[in-house]
Design an enzyme around this catalytic site. Structure first.
Site, mmCIF file in Angstrom:
data_model
loop_
_atom_site.group_PDB
_atom_site.id
_atom_site.type_symbol
_atom_site.label_atom_id
_atom_site.label_comp_id
_atom_site.label_asym_id
_atom_site.label_seq_id
_atom_site.Cartn_x
_atom_site.Cartn_y
_atom_site.Cartn_z
ATOM 1 N N TYR A 68 0.799 -1.222 0.000
ATOM 2 C CA TYR A 68 0.000 0.000 0.000
ATOM 3 C C TYR A 68 0.837 1.282 0.000
ATOM 4 C CZ TYR A 68 -3.910 -3.057 1.182
ATOM 5 O OH TYR A 68 -4.864 -4.038 1.167
ATOM 6 N N ILE A 86 -6.557 10.823 -3.864
ATOM 7 C CA ILE A 86 -7.711 11.644 -4.226
ATOM 8 C C ILE A 86 -8.783 11.476 -3.152
ATOM 9 C CG2 ILE A 86 -9.537 11.999 -5.947
ATOM 10 C CD1 ILE A 86 -7.505 10.943 -8.031
ATOM 11 N N ASN A 87 -9.344 12.601 -2.694
ATOM 12 C CA ASN A 87 -10.319 12.615 -1.603
ATOM 13 C C ASN A 87 -11.703 12.871 -2.167
ATOM 14 O OD1 ASN A 87 -12.000 13.485 0.587
ATOM 15 N ND2 ASN A 87 -10.152 13.879 1.801
ATOM 16 N N GLU A 133 -10.484 2.563 -2.891
ATOM 17 C CA GLU A 133 -11.723 2.972 -2.222
ATOM 18 C C GLU A 133 -11.838 4.498 -2.151
ATOM 19 O OE1 GLU A 133 -12.327 1.040 1.503
ATOM 20 O OE2 GLU A 133 -12.358 -0.970 0.640
ATOM 21 N N ASP A 138 -16.735 -2.297 -1.806
ATOM 22 C CA ASP A 138 -17.894 -3.140 -2.103
ATOM 23 C C ASP A 138 -19.152 -2.470 -1.564
ATOM 24 O OD1 ASP A 138 -19.613 -5.133 -2.748
ATOM 25 O OD2 ASP A 138 -18.899 -6.562 -1.258
ATOM 26 N N ARG A 154 -20.443 1.211 -6.377
ATOM 27 C CA ARG A 154 -19.566 0.300 -7.125
ATOM 28 C C ARG A 154 -19.939 0.182 -8.597
ATOM 29 N NH1 ARG A 154 -21.109 -4.326 -7.664
ATOM 30 N NH2 ARG A 154 -22.084 -4.480 -5.614
ATOM 31 N N GLU A 181 -8.904 -7.033 -1.943
ATOM 32 C CA GLU A 181 -8.805 -7.389 -0.530
ATOM 33 C C GLU A 181 -9.914 -8.402 -0.280
ATOM 34 O OE1 GLU A 181 -9.237 -3.984 1.989
ATOM 35 O OE2 GLU A 181 -7.389 -3.034 1.297
#
Length: 338
Positions: free
Chosen positions: A93, A126-127, A162, A204, A209, A269
């Site tokens: 990560y 990115i937020n 995510e 998810d 999604r 994941e």
């Protein structure tokens, strides 16, 4: 603390051990000296043998905000245990692009273990609440890319993990797509020694999604703005009584098969620990006929055991670590596909 682990004993949870043994048996063994992978349609293939490649992975971070690919002794310890368990892929990560990763990448490559690495760090991601894409972010992403792209066992990079978690954050997907386009331009300009790929790891969440994966998988007039592979962080198969039909896996697979994406997809994941011990029974579906036409494997979350108790390995003074290693979580479910 990481450096000390190479001198300590190790314990692998027996359920994981059983699972790994199960998976490796059905879908091939770990390749020695990892040749670059290529993508054809929605599958990964070994560029030398032509064999289809199924991801049997584990998330490998060790400590937050710490590069796990700089300690040669630690990498050698972990790679040897991963190889014993049938792991052929790691997801990392956060890395330090200024560090030297030659030793660790060679250790993992010689063990037949491939790498997917996230491009963002805690400051550059990115937020969704305030999305933007800047030259500073691009430079940071590109530095990570340059640090790892020329290793033969680097498969690809995550443009985001995510990023979009709620409907109100959906507009951030346009900034993710802009990042994809700029990073792919950088890849073209650099002319690395082998093809590297860009993907996105989706939450998810049924509210976001479908839109996110549809938008990022589409070409928008040019392949340079679309992702090359797609991941879902799935924590749905949680009970010993769960099945492909009763868990969320049938729904996830149905969406892929209906959309007919021409890019590989896998669980970026995977795992659930709400009903311990973790039995990894979902692997029989991931690598079986219900899912293997559309999915290219799974990355189990995670390698080292932390406070969240998702970890597969605990380091410590185990009296007899050899007997504690009960097998391999991937071996049981993968042999039948040979």
């Amino acid at each position: 603390m990481v450096g000390l682990r190479s001198k300590l004993g190790r314990y692998v949870r027996p359920a994981l051990a059983a699972l790994l043994v199960a998976s490796v048996a059905n879908i091939g063994t770990v390749d020695a000296a990892a040749a670059p992978l290529t993508i054809k349609g929605n599958k990964f293939f070994n560029s030398q043998t032509g064999a289809q490649f199924f991801i049997k992975g584990v998330a490998y971070q060790l400590q937050a905000k710490t590069d796990p690919l700089v300690d040669k002794a630690q990498c050698a310890l972990d790679a040897a245990l991963m190889q014993q368990l049938g792991v052929n892929t790691i997801r990392v990560y956060q890395v330090d692009p200024t560090a030297n990763h030659d030793d660790c990448m060679k250790i993992f490559g010689d063990a037949g273990i491939y790498l997917f690495v996230d491009l963002a760090n805690y400051e550059t991601g990115i937020n969704e609440d305030n999305p933007y894409w800047s030259q500073t972010q691009l430079s940071s992403f590109a530095a990570v890319l340059d640090a790892f792209a020329n290793y033969d066992n680097t498969v690809g990079f995550w443009i985001g993990n995510e990023v979009i978690t709620k409907a109100s954050g959906a507009r951030a997907v346009y900034f993710v797509a802009a990042a994809v386009a700029d990073i792919k331009t950088h890849i073209k300009d650099k002319k690395y020694g082998h093809q590297v790929y860009i993907g996105y790891a989706n939450t998810d969440n049924a509210d976001t999604r479908p839109f996110v994966q549809n938008y990022l998988a589409c070409n928008h007039g040019t392949a340079d703005s679309s992702i090359d592979f797609y991941g879902v962080n799935a924590y749905e198969w949680c009970l010993p009584t769960d099945t492909f039909e009763t868990s969320g896996y049938q729904r996830l697979t149905g969406y892929l098969s209906d959309a007919k994406y021409d890019i590989p997809a896998f669980l970026s994941e995977d795992g659930c620990n709400t009903s311990p011990p973790r039995l990894f029974q979902d692997m029989s579906a991931v690598y079986g006929p219900d899912m293997s036409d559309w999915w290219s494997g799974s990355i189990v979350y995670e390698w080292i055991n932390e406070a969240n108790k998702f970890g597969l390995v605990t380091y410590g003074n185990v009296s007899n670590p050899a007997t504690a290693v009960g097998g391999d979580p991937y071996a049981r479910y993968i042999t039948q596909r040979e």
